[in-house]
Design a protein around this motif. Sequence first.
Motif, short mmCIF file in Angstrom:
data_model
loop_
_atom_site.label_atom_id
_atom_site.label_comp_id
_atom_site.label_asym_id
_atom_site.label_seq_id
_atom_site.Cartn_x
_atom_site.Cartn_y
_atom_site.Cartn_z
N ALA A 177 0.83 -1.21 0.00
CA ALA A 177 0.00 0.00 0.00
C ALA A 177 0.86 1.25 0.00
N LEU A 178 1.97 1.21 0.73
CA LEU A 178 2.86 2.37 0.78
C LEU A 178 3.48 2.64 -0.58
N ARG A 179 3.93 1.60 -1.24
CA ARG A 179 4.50 1.76 -2.58
C ARG A 179 3.48 2.35 -3.54
N ALA A 180 2.23 1.90 -3.43
CA ALA A 180 1.18 2.40 -4.32
C ALA A 180 0.83 3.86 -4.02
N ALA A 181 0.89 4.24 -2.75
CA ALA A 181 0.47 5.59 -2.36
C ALA A 181 1.50 6.65 -2.71
N LEU A 182 2.79 6.30 -2.66
CA LEU A 182 3.85 7.27 -2.87
C LEU A 182 4.23 7.42 -4.34
N LYS A 183 4.52 8.63 -4.73
CA LYS A 183 5.12 8.87 -6.04
C LYS A 183 6.55 8.32 -6.04
N GLN A 185 10.30 8.53 -5.92
CA GLN A 185 11.14 9.50 -5.22
C GLN A 185 10.40 10.21 -4.09
N GLY A 186 9.17 9.77 -3.79
CA GLY A 186 8.45 10.32 -2.65
C GLY A 186 9.05 9.83 -1.35
N GLU A 209 14.58 3.27 -0.24
CA GLU A 209 15.97 3.54 0.12
C GLU A 209 15.98 4.34 1.41
N LEU A 210 16.78 3.89 2.38
CA LEU A 210 16.90 4.62 3.64
C LEU A 210 17.70 5.89 3.40
N VAL A 211 17.10 7.03 3.70
CA VAL A 211 17.73 8.33 3.47
C VAL A 211 18.48 8.79 4.71
N GLN A 212 17.80 8.75 5.86
CA GLN A 212 18.47 9.19 7.08
C GLN A 212 17.70 8.75 8.32
N GLN A 213 18.42 8.73 9.44
CA GLN A 213 17.81 8.50 10.74
C GLN A 213 17.71 9.84 11.44
N LEU A 214 16.53 10.17 11.95
CA LEU A 214 16.34 11.41 12.67
C LEU A 214 16.76 11.21 14.12
N PRO A 215 17.38 12.22 14.74
CA PRO A 215 17.81 12.09 16.13
C PRO A 215 16.63 11.93 17.07
N ARG A 236 11.02 6.38 -1.85
CA ARG A 236 10.52 5.34 -2.76
C ARG A 236 11.36 5.32 -4.03
N VAL A 237 11.85 4.15 -4.40
CA VAL A 237 12.65 4.00 -5.60
C VAL A 237 12.03 2.90 -6.46
#
Length: 238
Positions: A177-183, A185-186, A209-215, A236-237
């Motif tokens: 569902a997440l893949r379908a919902a996001l554009k 590169q969203g 793709e994991l972009v970053q971990q927030l503190p 999303r890639v």
Amino acid sequence: MEVDRESMNRCGGNTSDLEEEKCSDNDFGSSVLGTQEYWENVYQRELETFKDIGDVGEIWFGEESMNRVLRWMDKAKIPENAAILDIGTGNGAFLVELAKSGYKNLTGIDYSAASVELARSVLLAEDLTDVTIKEMDFLNCQGELKGFDVCIDKGTFDAIILNPNNTEEGKRLYVKALRAALKDQGFFAITSCNCTQEQLADRFKEGFELVQQLPTPSFQFGGKTGNSVTALIFKRVV
């Protein structure tokens, strides 16, 4: 369908810096916190309280959990007209903060009818009439959700992994569902009290793709360092 951190932390504090001690995706037992009935009752009580005294109820993970994502959105230069989906919106508190921060294309969903009524009431009380709220199960949205630039989850995935029924299927449907919902590169911002960075990265490795971990707040116990919550940003890639 957001989740109380103190009730749901099953991983001994998420000592994610120690590979040998991280809990696996199968370490969670089932719980009423993973059932729709539980959340319907929670939000029915909060709805009645809001009608009585105007109290919006608890902000799950606290206000800092919202501010943490808002700061990332500002640094990432997410445009004000970006299509943003709040997955498991609960009382709609995050939508209120997003709207007050200038974001104009907001949608919140929850499978609890009481949550949806509460969120609409809270937004109306703030004179925020342009926010879309839908009663919808994210796992069974039948392709109705698509074209979002940012999806946000604070505790909904936690609840899914505690569902007593069809847990593995639920996790699979969530990713689908997440893949379908996001554009393409969203972005997907997730806050979890149950899962480590390694667990979430593994769960969303297909198509993200994991972009970053927030503190997040950290603690020390027995000479080891861990975090009470994990907050990650994925992209999303293809």
